[in-house]
Structures are given as C-alpha cells and as structure tokens.
Design a protein around this motif. Sequence first.
Motif, short mmCIF file in Angstrom:
data_model
loop_
_atom_site.label_atom_id
_atom_site.label_comp_id
_atom_site.label_asym_id
_atom_site.label_seq_id
_atom_site.Cartn_x
_atom_site.Cartn_y
_atom_site.Cartn_z
N SER A 1 0.82 -1.21 0.00
CA SER A 1 0.00 0.00 0.00
C SER A 1 0.86 1.26 0.00
N GLY A 2 2.16 1.10 0.19
CA GLY A 2 3.06 2.25 0.16
C GLY A 2 3.64 2.54 -1.21
N CYS A 3 4.08 1.48 -1.92
CA CYS A 3 4.78 1.70 -3.19
C CYS A 3 4.25 0.85 -4.34
N GLY A 4 3.40 -0.12 -4.05
CA GLY A 4 2.83 -0.95 -5.11
C GLY A 4 3.62 -2.20 -5.43
N THR A 5 4.76 -2.42 -4.78
CA THR A 5 5.55 -3.62 -5.00
C THR A 5 4.74 -4.86 -4.61
N LEU B 1 2.54 -3.61 4.20
CA LEU B 1 3.62 -2.94 3.49
C LEU B 1 4.68 -3.97 3.11
N CYS B 2 5.41 -3.69 2.03
CA CYS B 2 6.54 -4.53 1.66
C CYS B 2 7.65 -4.32 2.67
N ARG B 3 8.68 -5.13 2.60
CA ARG B 3 9.78 -5.06 3.56
C ARG B 3 10.41 -3.66 3.60
N ASP B 4 10.68 -3.07 2.43
CA ASP B 4 11.32 -1.75 2.40
C ASP B 4 10.42 -0.67 3.00
N LYS C 1 10.95 1.69 6.31
CA LYS C 1 10.87 3.16 6.25
C LYS C 1 9.85 3.69 7.25
N ALA C 2 8.68 3.04 7.34
CA ALA C 2 7.65 3.47 8.28
C ALA C 2 8.14 3.33 9.71
N ALA C 3 8.89 2.28 9.99
CA ALA C 3 9.45 2.07 11.33
C ALA C 3 10.44 3.17 11.68
N ALA C 4 11.27 3.54 10.71
CA ALA C 4 12.26 4.60 10.94
C ALA C 4 11.56 5.94 11.20
N GLN C 5 10.50 6.21 10.45
CA GLN C 5 9.73 7.44 10.64
C GLN C 5 9.05 7.44 12.00
N ALA C 6 8.49 6.30 12.40
CA ALA C 6 7.82 6.20 13.69
C ALA C 6 8.82 6.40 14.83
#
Length: 67
Positions: A16-20, A49-52, A56-61
Amino acid sequence: MTNRLETPAPRRLACSGCGTEFTCTLSGPCWCSEETVRLPMPVDGGDCLCRDCLRKAAAQAAASPQS
C-alpha cells in the motif's frame, strides 16, 4: 467439510506504500515476523507494506516524537 490440515496458499499483495508485489503467509511464519519492528495494522483500509516500506515506516515512527 473443510480439510483443516490443508494450508492456504500465500496471498499475493501489492504494497500500500509503493505498489511492489509480495506474498503474505497468514497460516504460518511470514517474512514480516522476522522483522524487529512492530507497527499496528493499518486502520485506513490499506493493506500490509513490503519489507522496504515497513522499514521506512518504522524509521519514521522512531524519529517522530511520542505523544
């Protein structure tokens, strides 16, 4: 009657973040269970979400101030 020993095939999802595209295994260990980060499931109707994007969401959180 359903055969309970039969495991369902992994789901094919689009991030849902990038479409991968990636797979999700609901009936057993999934790649996301290997991740050290734990985020709540989306409540906005989005899917996993995909792994990447998960990383990224974890880093932002982690970088955002806690309320």
